[in-house]
Design an enzyme around this catalytic site. Structure first.
Site, mmCIF file in Angstrom:
data_model
loop_
_atom_site.group_PDB
_atom_site.id
_atom_site.type_symbol
_atom_site.label_atom_id
_atom_site.label_comp_id
_atom_site.label_asym_id
_atom_site.label_seq_id
_atom_site.Cartn_x
_atom_site.Cartn_y
_atom_site.Cartn_z
ATOM 1 N N GLU A 49 0.368 -1.179 0.189
ATOM 2 C CA GLU A 49 -0.310 -0.305 -0.522
ATOM 3 C C GLU A 49 1.041 1.695 0.199
ATOM 4 O O GLU A 49 0.869 2.695 -0.187
ATOM 5 C CB GLU A 49 -0.837 -0.135 1.414
ATOM 6 C CG GLU A 49 -2.317 -1.049 1.300
ATOM 7 C CD GLU A 49 -2.885 -0.475 0.005
ATOM 8 O OE1 GLU A 49 -3.244 0.512 -0.871
ATOM 9 O OE2 GLU A 49 -3.820 -1.898 -0.384
ATOM 10 N N TYR A 132 -6.793 6.944 3.541
ATOM 11 C CA TYR A 132 -6.679 5.685 2.597
ATOM 12 C C TYR A 132 -6.283 4.388 2.941
ATOM 13 O O TYR A 132 -6.593 3.342 3.302
ATOM 14 C CB TYR A 132 -6.118 5.984 1.328
ATOM 15 C CG TYR A 132 -5.704 4.863 -0.014
ATOM 16 C CD1 TYR A 132 -7.340 4.181 -0.425
ATOM 17 C CD2 TYR A 132 -4.977 4.597 0.268
ATOM 18 C CE1 TYR A 132 -6.961 2.936 -0.578
ATOM 19 C CE2 TYR A 132 -4.873 3.087 -0.429
ATOM 20 C CZ TYR A 132 -5.634 3.031 -1.304
ATOM 21 O OH TYR A 132 -5.554 0.886 -1.191
ATOM 22 N N ASP A 150 -9.794 5.301 -2.818
ATOM 23 C CA ASP A 150 -8.334 5.815 -3.248
ATOM 24 C C ASP A 150 -8.718 6.233 -4.903
ATOM 25 O O ASP A 150 -10.041 6.797 -5.347
ATOM 26 C CB ASP A 150 -7.058 4.927 -4.391
ATOM 27 C CG ASP A 150 -8.498 3.792 -5.347
ATOM 28 O OD1 ASP A 150 -9.521 4.085 -5.216
ATOM 29 O OD2 ASP A 150 -7.701 3.234 -5.318
#
Length: 354
Positions: A49, A132, A150
């Site tokens: 991520e 996020y 996102d």
DNA sequence: CAACCGTGGTG
DNA sequence: TCACCAAGGTT
């Protein structure tokens, strides 16, 4: 607001599509994996991520494999020297991510028993983890309900609902819709499904509406104006900054130094240069010599374009730099050189011509 | 909260 | 060539 029955239908359509055609990515647990009772490695998920923030999958993927190979656990990463982390991150950009990555690994390792929190607020409190990423980790690593928003989700939902509010003002509205749509029974798969939808079907320039599981209810599709979403404010022109880089050689080595810890390219190595500003301000060379003109390199950063004139000289025996290192010519990959500095270094006069 | 923070690919 | 963009976060 959409009726509950419609939300259910949307969830079902999206998950059916994802079960059928969802991408397989190295860090991703597939639906059949979850059904088989396999669980994700939160460290590997977190690493993916962070790397994927504002970065394409093809660009990030080799870095993800390399990091896991070098540092299989968060404890391994925490124990690594920061310069090693910066070196391995070189080329990925947004180097604050690498600094925060290391800081986060240390915090998780030393204060959280090496375990990533499975709750939103503690995740949000870690360096480099924002709204996020915290939600994405909750969903992908722990299969917990989350509102994952996102750029993909923003595009999908603003098109689907024809949201007129311009970004980023529309974020709270989008976050609310995303949270309501998410499937409470399959949070992990759902989050990845809606991001996949944006990444492969509802793309920025040429969405493949024919293949979209949500086309039957999409307002943008109905109006044929989906390309007008998400609404964005026009952005300002990118200014040009100029400077001169002093490429100093000494017997097959190059003078490099580390940049300040914060700001642009913070903590990375550089070829020393003048200040970057208006054209025509060359600055003084580090020492007097017959500096050779090696041309100009151009590099585009997020908010300005840099044009660096490269000057090269061999340092005489009487001169020593006040700071920095002499890097071996053929071992520059051992240093944390960002792409812009690779461009500078590549202007070096070939050894055969010296 | 608007500005800052990289890089490489693409139409 | 050039504008736009890619799984954003921090200050």
């Amino acid at each position: 607001m959409a009726a509950p029955t419609k939300i259910t239908a949307l969830r079902q359509a999206l998950l059916d599509w994802y079960d059928r055609e969802g991408r397989t990515l190295p860090w991703r647990l597939r639906p059949e994996d979850r059904r088989a009772g396999r669980v994700a490695d939160p460290y590997a998920v977190w690493l993916s991520e962070i790397m994927l923030q504002q970065t394409t999958v093809p660009h990030a993927t080799p870095y993800w494999f390399r990091f896991l190979e070098l540092w299989p656990t968060v404890g391994d990463l925490a124990a690594a020297p920061r310069e090693d982390v910066m070196r391995e991150w070189a080329g990925l950009g947004y180097y604050a991510r690498a600094r925060n990555l290391h800081a986060c690994a240390i915090e998780v390792s030393q204060q959280l028993n090496g375990r990533f929190p499975a709750e939103l607020q503690p995740l949000r409190a870690l360096p480099g983890i924002g709204e996020y990423t915290a939600n994405a980790i909750l969903a992908a690593a722990f299969d917990k309900p989350a509102s994952v928003v996102d750029g993909n989700v923003e595009r999908v939902l603003t098109r689907f609902y024809r949201i007129e509010t311009a970004m980023p003002k529309a974020k709270p509205e989008i976050r609310k819709l995303a949270g309501e749509l998410a499937d409470p029974d399959r949070p992990g798969d759902y989050a990845q499904a809606i991001m996949d939808l944006g990444a492969t079907i509802c793309t920025p320039r040429s969405p493949d509406c024919e293949a979209c599981p949500w086309a039957f209810a999409c307002q943008g599709r109905a109006r044929g104006d989906m390309l007008n979403y998400p609404k964005k404010l026009k952005k300002i022109a990118r200014p040009i900054r100029h400077g001169t880089a002093w490429l100093v050689r000494r017997q097959g080595r190059v003078w490099l130094r580390q940049r300040a810890d914060t700001g642009l390219l913070g903590g990375m190595m550089e070829v020393p240069s003048s200040e970057w500003g208006e054209a025509g301000v060359a600055g003084d060379p580090p020492f007097e010599a017959a500096w050779e003109d090696r041309g100009e390199i151009r590099h585009v950063f997020t908010h300005f374009e840099l044009r660096l004139s490269v000057r090269e000289a061999e340092a005489g025996p009487g001169w020593e730099p006040r700071e920095g290192i002499w890097a071996e010519d053929n071992a520059l990959q051992d240093h944390a050189l960002p792409s812009v500095m690779h461009k500078v270094v590549s202007r070096r006069k070939p050894a055969s011509e010296r």
